[in-house]
Design an enzyme around this catalytic site. Structure first.
Site, PDB file in Angstrom:
ATOM      1  N   CYS A   1       6.732  -8.067   7.795  1.00  0.00           N
ATOM      2  CA  CYS A   1       8.182  -8.262   7.645  1.00  0.00           C
ATOM      3  C   CYS A   1       8.638  -7.867   6.250  1.00  0.00           C
ATOM      4  CB  CYS A   1       8.551  -9.711   7.946  1.00  0.00           C
ATOM      5  SG  CYS A   1       7.651 -10.932   6.947  1.00  0.00           S
TER       6      CYS A   1
ATOM      7  N   ARG B   1      -3.008  -8.024  10.028  1.00  0.00           N
ATOM      8  CA  ARG B   1      -2.695  -7.884   8.609  1.00  0.00           C
ATOM      9  C   ARG B   1      -2.248  -6.453   8.349  1.00  0.00           C
ATOM     10  NH1 ARG B   1      -7.394  -6.435   4.448  1.00  0.00           N
ATOM     11  NH2 ARG B   1      -5.498  -5.633   3.512  1.00  0.00           N
TER      12      ARG B   1
ATOM     13  N   SER C   1     -10.600  -7.671   8.937  1.00  0.00           N
ATOM     14  CA  SER C   1     -10.741  -6.222   8.893  1.00  0.00           C
ATOM     15  C   SER C   1     -11.556  -5.817  10.109  1.00  0.00           C
ATOM     16  CB  SER C   1     -11.454  -5.776   7.616  1.00  0.00           C
ATOM     17  OG  SER C   1     -11.552  -4.367   7.563  1.00  0.00           O
TER      18      SER C   1
ATOM     19  N   CYS D   1       6.901  -8.094  14.117  1.00  0.00           N
ATOM     20  CA  CYS D   1       6.079  -9.249  13.771  1.00  0.00           C
ATOM     21  C   CYS D   1       5.069  -9.513  14.892  1.00  0.00           C
ATOM     22  CB  CYS D   1       6.948 -10.492  13.563  1.00  0.00           C
ATOM     23  SG  CYS D   1       5.958 -11.988  13.317  1.00  0.00           S
TER      24      CYS D   1
ATOM     25  N   THR E   1     -13.393  -1.620   2.235  1.00  0.00           N
ATOM     26  CA  THR E   1     -14.166  -2.686   1.602  1.00  0.00           C
ATOM     27  C   THR E   1     -14.993  -2.159   0.432  1.00  0.00           C
ATOM     28  OG1 THR E   1     -14.279  -3.875   3.708  1.00  0.00           O
ATOM     29  CG2 THR E   1     -15.832  -4.534   1.995  1.00  0.00           C
TER      30      THR E   1
ATOM     31  N   CYS F   1       3.330 -17.889  11.132  1.00  0.00           N
ATOM     32  CA  CYS F   1       3.020 -16.727  10.287  1.00  0.00           C
ATOM     33  C   CYS F   1       1.519 -16.598  10.046  1.00  0.00           C
ATOM     34  CB  CYS F   1       3.758 -16.855   8.953  1.00  0.00           C
ATOM     35  SG  CYS F   1       3.460 -15.500   7.809  1.00  0.00           S
TER      36      CYS F   1
ATOM     37  N   CYS G   1       0.529 -11.503   7.630  1.00  0.00           N
ATOM     38  CA  CYS G   1       0.246 -10.063   7.700  1.00  0.00           C
ATOM     39  C   CYS G   1       1.127  -9.259   6.753  1.00  0.00           C
ATOM     40  CB  CYS G   1       0.390  -9.562   9.136  1.00  0.00           C
ATOM     41  SG  CYS G   1       2.100  -9.373   9.710  1.00  0.00           S
TER      42      CYS G   1
END
Length: 539
Positions: free
Chosen positions: A514, A292, A49, A484, A328, A508, A511
């Protein structure tokens, strides 16, 4: 293995729920067994984050966090909000939601590692490296718990491997983060999204840099809007100065973008070249990279939170406060509220299986969390009108109506429905990376420490193998090549006239973009073997 409560996911919401459960048990002089599963190799390995933490919920959950050594080391000192053109920057008044007085710039991964220590000290059993791959149900349809995935099955699925473990629980708390793979199935089975707007998402891409001491201003916070996004595409950046001459830089693009040629990764790299930004990184060194998705729909996109045997917390439900760019403290509060409702259900029904903690929803509606999300509910959906109309509306909604406008703007479309065909859009020419300030995707994935066992079934699965070429390539020029941020999807064989989609699943970074943006929803992201994926340090 049987527990009173199983928590799926070791992010801030899941850890807060586990801690609160154990606190309540201690207060009441009762025993409660709590298990937490985390698919990353350790707590924090998959956590990414910005991050600026508003400590409101932490003050409620662990009032003596300073004495206990919480890694909140950098108080926010200054805020800037810039509008960028291609060559200029204009400082705008900082919106009140972006006022960070009293907040802290943190590594959320390190904060979660600390929360994990607090949970274990209270008796929570934490199992990192175990991915929950299946929801288990009782005969009456209520949730019974989860099962972890098999290990060592082999790429073709022919080798049996070691079977997963079933974890049975009287209540299961799903804290999977954005676009949870198990949560998707729960949405359908219990019809949890029947009264909610479609969820809308963004992709956040982030780098951690070490910069020259003379260019570092500890506690400085900068956000930008405008370039390189066009006026119709939602997006913006963040630039946070941590301790130890470290700076985090990131870019968020709304996944309701229309142009199939747009690449969020390339837009981020291009952003760093702006005259008002690039100077910070001169002579610096890039340390880490990650990406992400985030749930941006806000209050009107939150699903039904409870069902027989379980609850949803954190970003898997969508508690992000988008104008604040913070999720958060809201995720943690949702975890606390859920824990209190779950504990009450367990106390009232010591032998009951599969009860529904309906008090969680009521507690949410009566909490400051609901008030906070309600006050900003109209800001993100207003951006479908374009940047300047949205900023004008947001100012009116914030200053005139103070978040209490007598209407609620709706999210009307899923993100994957917003993509236009390639014939309606123009290709975007992105500059080549220089390897100093801007970088290619593969070198970025390398410093995310991403690793998957190559001898396992692919966790990125196509529902119909013909769709990538027959539809995605033909109509949209295969947008999966661009959305991506890790180079997972490639079209090979074009020059030979035999194009096919190649999936580099080992790249990968989890995140989930896709799974969200594929125009026909043909890609399904499932959990790989536990411990696979990125290993983020200090992200």
């Amino acid at each position: 293995m049987e527990y009173d409560v199983v928590v799926v996911g070791g992010g801030p919401s899941g850890l807060s729920a586990a801690i609160r459960l154990k606190q309540l048990a201690a207060e009441k002089g009762q025993e409660i067994s709590v298990c937490l599963l985390e698919k990353g190799s350790e707590i924090g390995a998959h956590i990414l984050s910005g991050a600026v933490l508003e400590p409101r919920t932490l003050n409620e959950l662990i009032p003596d966090w300073k004495e206990k050594g919480a890694p909140l080391n950098t108080p926010a000192k200054s805020d800037r909000f810039l509008y960028l053109t291609e060559t200029e920057s204009i400082q705008l008044p900082t919106p009140p939601q972006m006022n960070n007085h009293g907040n802290y710039i943190i590594s959320l991964g390190n904060f979660c590692r600390w929360l994990g220590q607090q949970a274990e000290e209270l008796g929570v059993e934490i199992y990192p490296g175990f991915a929950a791959a299946e929801v288990l149900y009782h005969a009456d349809g209520s949730v019974k718990g989860v099962a972890t995935g098999n290990v060592g099955t082999g790429k073709t699925g022919e080798e049996e491997g070691e079977p997963g473990i079933e974890l049975w629980a009287r209540q299961t708390i799903f804290a999977e983060g954005c676009r949870g793979s198990l949560t998707k199935g729960l949405f359908e089975r219990f019809n949890l999204r029947a009264e909610a707007d479609p969820q809308t998402y963004g992709i956040g891409i982030k780098e951690l840099w070490e910069v020259k001491p003379e260019l570092h201003e500890e506690g400085k916070i900068t956000h930008t809007a405008g370039w390189p996004m066009d006026q119709s595409t939602y997006g913006g950046s963040f630039l946070y100065h941590l301790e130890n001459n470290q700076v985090v830089v990131g870019f968020v693009v709304g996944l309701d973008y229309q142009n199939p040629y747009l690449s969020p990764y390339e837009e981020f790299q291009r952003f760093k070249t702006h005259p008002a930004i690039k100077g910070v990184f001169e002579g610096g060194r890039r340390l880490s990279y990650g990406a992400r998705a985030i749930s941006e729909g806000g209050l009107q996109s939150i699903p039904k939170l409870t069902f027989a045997g379980g609850v949803l917390v954190g970003d898997t439900a969508g508690f992000l406060n988008v104008p604040k760019i913070k999720g958060t403290h809201t995720a943690m509060k949702s975890g606390m509220l859920a824990a209190e409702a779950v504990f009450a259900v367990l106390a009232a029904n010591p032998e009951a299986q599969g009860a529904e903690a309906v008090a969680y929803t009521q507690a949410f509606k009566q909490s400051w969390l609901h008030d906070e999300l309600h006050s900003v509910r109209n800001i993100r959906p207003s951006f479908r009108w374009g940047l300047w109309p949205a900023m004008i509306y947001s100012a009116i909604d914030t200053y005139l109506f103070r978040g209490k406008a007598p209407w609620t703007l709706r999210h009307k479309h899923h993100d994957h429905e917003c993509l236009k065909s390639k014939d309606e859009c123009s290709p975007i020419a992105y500059p080549k990376p220089d390897g100093v300030l801007t970088f290619d995707r593969l070198s970025s994935v390398f410093i995310s420490n991403t690793n998957h066992s190559e001898d396992q079934p692919p966790h990125l699965k196509l529902k119909d193998a013909s769709v990538p070429i027959r539809i995605n390539l033909a109509q949209y020029d295969a947008p999966e090549q661009r959305y991506c941020p890790a180079g997972v999807y490639e079209i090979v064989g074009r020059e030979e006239g035999k194009p096919q989609l190649q999936i580099n699943a080992q790249n990968c970074v989890h995140c989930k973009t896709c799974d969200i943006k594929d125009p026909t929803q043909n890609i399904n992201w499932a959990t790989p073997e536990g411990g696979g994926g990125p290993n983020y340090p200090n992200m």
